[in-house]
Design a protein around this motif. Structure first.
Motif, PDB file in Angstrom:
ATOM      1  N   ARG A 119      37.540  -8.201 -30.285  1.00  0.00           N
ATOM      2  CA  ARG A 119      36.829  -9.459 -30.044  1.00  0.00           C
ATOM      3  C   ARG A 119      37.731 -10.687 -30.004  1.00  0.00           C
ATOM      4  NH1 ARG A 119      31.712  -8.128 -33.991  1.00  0.00           N
ATOM      5  NH2 ARG A 119      30.753  -6.541 -32.647  1.00  0.00           N
ATOM      6  N   THR A 120      38.896 -10.592 -30.578  1.00  0.00           N
ATOM      7  CA  THR A 120      39.841 -11.714 -30.500  1.00  0.00           C
ATOM      8  C   THR A 120      41.085 -11.352 -29.695  1.00  0.00           C
ATOM      9  OG1 THR A 120      40.908 -11.100 -32.589  1.00  0.00           O
ATOM     10  CG2 THR A 120      39.052 -12.629 -32.721  1.00  0.00           C
TER      11      THR A 120
ATOM     12  N   GLU B 279      36.172 -14.059 -34.830  1.00  0.00           N
ATOM     13  CA  GLU B 279      35.693 -14.280 -33.458  1.00  0.00           C
ATOM     14  C   GLU B 279      34.963 -15.619 -33.336  1.00  0.00           C
ATOM     15  OE1 GLU B 279      31.931 -11.694 -32.484  1.00  0.00           O
ATOM     16  OE2 GLU B 279      33.041 -10.709 -34.098  1.00  0.00           O
TER      17      GLU B 279
ATOM     18  N   ALA C  92      37.770 -18.026 -32.911  1.00  0.00           N
ATOM     19  CA  ALA C  92      38.445 -17.837 -31.622  1.00  0.00           C
ATOM     20  C   ALA C  92      37.630 -18.340 -30.441  1.00  0.00           C
ATOM     21  CB  ALA C  92      38.782 -16.357 -31.424  1.00  0.00           C
ATOM     22  N   HIS C  93      36.305 -18.236 -30.515  1.00  0.00           N
ATOM     23  CA  HIS C  93      35.487 -18.510 -29.336  1.00  0.00           C
ATOM     24  C   HIS C  93      34.633 -19.767 -29.442  1.00  0.00           C
ATOM     25  CE1 HIS C  93      36.804 -14.782 -27.566  1.00  0.00           C
ATOM     26  NE2 HIS C  93      36.479 -14.142 -28.668  1.00  0.00           N
TER      27      HIS C  93
END
Length: 309
Positions: free
Chosen positions: A85-86, A186, A189-190
């Motif tokens: 996911r990252t 995540e 990160a997002h």
């Protein structure tokens, strides 16, 4: 020829939900390993390499192994685990994240399915950061409650079976008290936030459904915005409609309560902007089915993008 779809881990909670969503479709060929061969590494490898798209419903290490076994064969992957996911080489499977994200998913070989809690948190936070309304260093707090199916077969057994050796009898419990939940990386990160959020997840005695809350102090945000300003940013970001919808302010203001089970059985997500205009605070709430947009429904949404359905 219909694309071949293999669900690796089809007998787990997420896998079973995906199978139920796909089993009656005629535009795909759903591959399934015989139960007696599930532990046969050679058979599994054959299925992975013959599939056009493999959906991984596995622990992280097993997901990484599956990719290593078949990526060179051209197999495309949707990974429902935390493993990728990252990873910058993987496309994050949240189609509404930003303009062009759906197209990136459609063309990707490697797609990582978001976590359920992070789907709600990212949906609320990322548009505000992108618009410059929420500073990257804002001390974000996230509180959430999920249905117990999010914990997989072990927690389901603990919640459903009073005779289980480790039965859970509580009506509601908080967990991840070390503040090290696996969805935090995540989320960072997002969303574009630079400060690690304080994330407190909880589980209620209901099977499916989820609420994710992000409370904010407006005077700590750029330009001291109003509730209406915050709502406007979210509404503009999700103006295309469809899977994610932003509830009108007046409708949110009229609510006496929010039910975490309101979207059970659907693949949608609703975003609420709650509070009292002028009071200097806002509570952002995402409502979704933890097994719908929060897991299996999102995987099918990504699959449909990848096959052009």
């Amino acid at each position: 020829m219909a694309p071949k779809i293999f669900i690796d881990g089809e007998h787990g909670t997420t896998g079973l939900q995906i199978v139920s969503r796909l089993q009656d479709r005629t535009d795909i060929e759903l591959m399934s390993m015989p139960a007696e061969q599930r532990r046969d590494a050679d058979v599994r490898t054959k299925f992975l390499r013959e599939a056009d798209i493999a959906i991984l419903c596995l622990p992280d290490d097993a997901a990484r192994e599956a990719v290593a076994l078949a990526a060179d064969a051209g197999t495309r992957f949707i990974d429902a685990s935390t493993a990728h996911r990252t990873n910058p080489d993987w496309t994050f499977g949240f189609a509404e994240l930003s303009p062009g994200q759906a197209a990136r998913i459609a063309g990707a070989q490697f797609v990582s399915n978001p976590g359920c809690y992070s789907t709600g948190a990212i949906a609320l936070i990322a548009p505000l950061v992108a618009a410059g309304l929420l500073p990257a260093d804002y001390p974000v707090t996230i509180n959430a409650v999920s249905g117990y199916t999010g914990g997989g077969k072990q927690l389901i057994a603990q919640m459903d079976d009073a005779g289980h050796d480790d039965a859970v009898t509580a009506a509601y419990f908080a967990y991840a008290l070390t503040l090290a939940h696996k969805h935090v990386p995540e989320i960072i990160a997002h969303t574009g936030i630079a400060r690690r959020p304080v994330f407190t997840p909880a589980v209620g005695r209901f099977a499916q459904g989820m609420l994710v809350n992000v409370p904010l102090h407006l005077d700590l945000m750029t330009g001291n915005p109003s509730m209406a300003d915050v709502h406007s940013v979210l509404e503009k970001h999700y103006a295309q409609g469809g899977v994610v919808s932003v509830v009108p302010l007046a409708e949110s203001a009229a609510l006496a309560r929010l039910d975490p089970e309101e979207l059970v059985g659907t693949n949608g997500m609703k975003l609420y902007v709650c509070g009292t205009e002028g009071a200097g605070q806002v509570n952002l709430v995402a409502s979704l089915d933890n097994l719908g947009k929060g897991a299996s429904g999102a995987a099918v949404q990504n699959l449909d993008l990848m096959i052009g359905a």
